[in-house]
Design a protein around this motif. Sequence first.
Motif, short mmCIF file in Angstrom:
data_model
loop_
_atom_site.label_atom_id
_atom_site.label_comp_id
_atom_site.label_asym_id
_atom_site.label_seq_id
_atom_site.Cartn_x
_atom_site.Cartn_y
_atom_site.Cartn_z
N THR A 49 0.85 -1.20 0.00
CA THR A 49 0.00 0.00 0.00
C THR A 49 0.88 1.24 0.00
N ALA A 64 2.00 4.90 1.07
CA ALA A 64 1.72 5.62 2.33
C ALA A 64 0.56 6.58 2.15
N ASN A 111 -2.88 1.29 10.69
CA ASN A 111 -2.41 0.86 9.35
C ASN A 111 -1.01 1.40 9.05
N TYR A 153 2.04 -0.51 7.57
CA TYR A 153 2.67 -0.03 6.32
C TYR A 153 4.19 0.01 6.46
N SER A 211 5.36 -3.37 5.96
CA SER A 211 5.06 -3.90 4.62
C SER A 211 6.06 -3.40 3.58
#
Length: 323
Positions: free
Chosen positions: A2, A4, A313, A317, A320
Amino acid sequence: MTPATSLFTPVEADLRILADNLKQLVGNRHPILYAAAEHLFGAGGKRIRPAIVLLIARATMLEQDITSRHRRLAEITEMIHTASLVHDDVVDESQMRRGVSTVHSLFGNRIAVLAGDFLFAQSSWYLANLDNLEVVKLLSEVIMDLAAGEIQQGLNRFDTNISIETYLNKSYYKTASLIANSSKAAGILSDVSPETAEHLYNYGRHLGLAFQIVDDIFDFTSSVETLGKPVGSDLKSGNLTAPVLFALAEKPYLEVLIEREFAQEGDLEQALRLIQESQGIQQARELADHHAKLATEHIAVLPPSESRQALINMANYVLSRLY
């Protein structure tokens, strides 16, 4: 992975206002400084730090709109971060940052140092005008921490005896302090309880540490195109980060290569190979994971909202980015 920016949906409109305000805040009384600021703030960047401030503002002001002081705090946070990058680029002699020419490569070192000083001074002036002594203290400490972290990094070059604790302290000063203290400051402007303010501080602290550890892993796992600088450049300059410190415990010869500062041909390549062969990168990943999980626990004290979810999240992130 995803991007940012997709995490910032709850504060997208706020970030657009912030982008317009940043250039105006610098003012155009000094044409060169204004040109430097326009270059810096026009270069985009992810705006992660002000986005976190705005998300915390929204997550702690569920019944009402965020105030102009919250917006100004987000702007100050980005100004402080940008000022530190200008000075870092001078110290590191970097020609490019994120694919854009650095201020000192465009305007020379003298202007770059003065532009950084000007942004720090400007942010301090706007900070004082928030008329909140506790917030002034928190953000003033950040400016001291940024300098302390840079000095500590300079003093510890090629020092194979530094501990993971020393590395984390330096990472706190250089990266996590700004996120931690501005997160707490956003809560204070929302009149949260002292306990909640402390949770917000710890959210920012652990998120910032996870962020820095991940960045340091990239020095060994990323490409020149992604990094915008040669792979292993931190190691080459003697900046020993988590993957190196973990690898040192496993590969004793790495110490020899580092302590002679990669003086012989092939030393750096051999050092990079030893780090890749060790568990150092994996152990650094686990350390980043540990801090990201702690960040998530601290932010969970806020009532459920879209903004709180975006802050959770954000921690996911950060991790990730490694995969």
